[in-house]
Design an enzyme around this catalytic site. Structure first.
Site, short mmCIF file in Angstrom:
data_model
loop_
_atom_site.label_atom_id
_atom_site.label_comp_id
_atom_site.label_asym_id
_atom_site.label_seq_id
_atom_site.Cartn_x
_atom_site.Cartn_y
_atom_site.Cartn_z
N TYR A 169 86.64 28.57 -54.45
CA TYR A 169 85.41 28.06 -55.05
C TYR A 169 84.68 29.20 -55.77
O TYR A 169 84.81 30.36 -55.40
CB TYR A 169 84.48 27.49 -53.96
CG TYR A 169 85.12 26.36 -53.18
CD1 TYR A 169 85.19 25.08 -53.69
CD2 TYR A 169 85.66 26.60 -51.92
CE1 TYR A 169 85.78 24.05 -52.98
CE2 TYR A 169 86.25 25.57 -51.19
CZ TYR A 169 86.31 24.30 -51.73
OH TYR A 169 86.89 23.28 -51.02
N THR A 170 83.92 28.86 -56.78
CA THR A 170 83.13 29.88 -57.46
C THR A 170 82.07 30.41 -56.52
O THR A 170 81.69 29.75 -55.55
CB THR A 170 82.48 29.32 -58.73
OG1 THR A 170 81.70 28.17 -58.39
CG2 THR A 170 83.53 28.94 -59.77
N HIS A 171 81.58 31.61 -56.81
CA HIS A 171 80.59 32.28 -55.96
C HIS A 171 79.45 32.78 -56.83
O HIS A 171 79.69 33.30 -57.90
CB HIS A 171 81.27 33.45 -55.24
CG HIS A 171 80.31 34.33 -54.50
ND1 HIS A 171 79.81 33.99 -53.26
CD2 HIS A 171 79.74 35.51 -54.84
CE1 HIS A 171 78.98 34.94 -52.86
NE2 HIS A 171 78.93 35.87 -53.80
N PRO A 172 78.22 32.63 -56.39
CA PRO A 172 77.79 31.95 -55.17
C PRO A 172 77.52 30.47 -55.42
O PRO A 172 76.79 30.11 -56.33
CB PRO A 172 76.49 32.68 -54.82
CG PRO A 172 75.91 33.05 -56.15
CD PRO A 172 77.11 33.31 -57.06
N GLU A 176 81.35 26.69 -51.55
CA GLU A 176 82.18 27.67 -50.87
C GLU A 176 81.99 27.61 -49.35
O GLU A 176 82.80 28.16 -48.60
CB GLU A 176 81.98 29.08 -51.42
CG GLU A 176 80.63 29.69 -51.15
CD GLU A 176 80.51 31.08 -51.79
OE1 GLU A 176 81.44 31.91 -51.66
OE2 GLU A 176 79.47 31.32 -52.41
#
Length: 185
Positions: A169-172, A176
């Protein structure tokens, strides 16, 4: 509903005033359908949209859609933070005698909650201990209304909890959290 004067038609209503329909939303009146809130089902805009899809499929499509095969759908109460859920609750699973495992984690452990300054809340998922299919999830956290849709999609497509656990998943982001929530399997 009283303004519709349904008593002048053959359309039947239920004990709460809802229009009675079959699984493809037909009323008792020939060629008359009822959709959305008037049918007494879940009163969400997206359910009304799906009602349209069912009716359109029956009128113009392959006639395969019905309320019986409606996709898994979530609901949200827009608090601050919001609370969203999909699937079964512990009470429902206990009543049905279905075995399950509970996975929990605080929202504060998701880095995005610190970024946006609201670490309140919790994540809770119920999974089948043998197959790891997701049976139900409740999220009380920022952006739960977005994250729950991913879980709904996983449930609809019978994806295991490991599939969500292992996704990058992308952060932030709040999604996630699914890495850590489902890492408890």
């Amino acid at each position: 509903m009283t303004d519709l004067h349904l008593e002048r038609t053959s359309i039947k209503t239920g004990s709460h005033g809802e229009i009675l329909v079959n699984d493809i939303l037909e009323t008792d009146a020939k060629d008359v359908y009822a959709l959305g809130d008037v049918t007494g089902g879940p009163q969400f805009t997206y359910i009304s949209l799906d009602d349209w899809r069912i009716m359109a499929n029956h009128l113009y499509g392959d006639k395969t859609r019905s309320r019986l095969n409606r996709p898994v759908f979530a609901n949200t109460i827009f608090l601050n933070p919001a609370i969203s859920s999909v699937g079964k609750t512990e009470a429902q699973l206990n009543e049905a005698g279905i075995d399950y495992k509970v996975l929990k984690m605080p929202a504060a452990s998701v880095p995005k909650t610190q970024v946006i300054g609201n670490p309140r809340g919790n994540y809770k998922a119920l999974i089948d201990p043998q197959t790891h299919q997701i049976l139900g999830t409740t999220i009380y956290a920022e952006e739960s209304f977005e994250t729950i849709n991913i879980i709904s999609l996983a449930m609809q497509n019978h994806l295991s909890a490991e599939t969500l656990r292992d996704q990058i998943y992308t952060h932030p982001t709040m999604t996630e959290a699914l890495n850590d929530l489902f890492d408890q399997i």
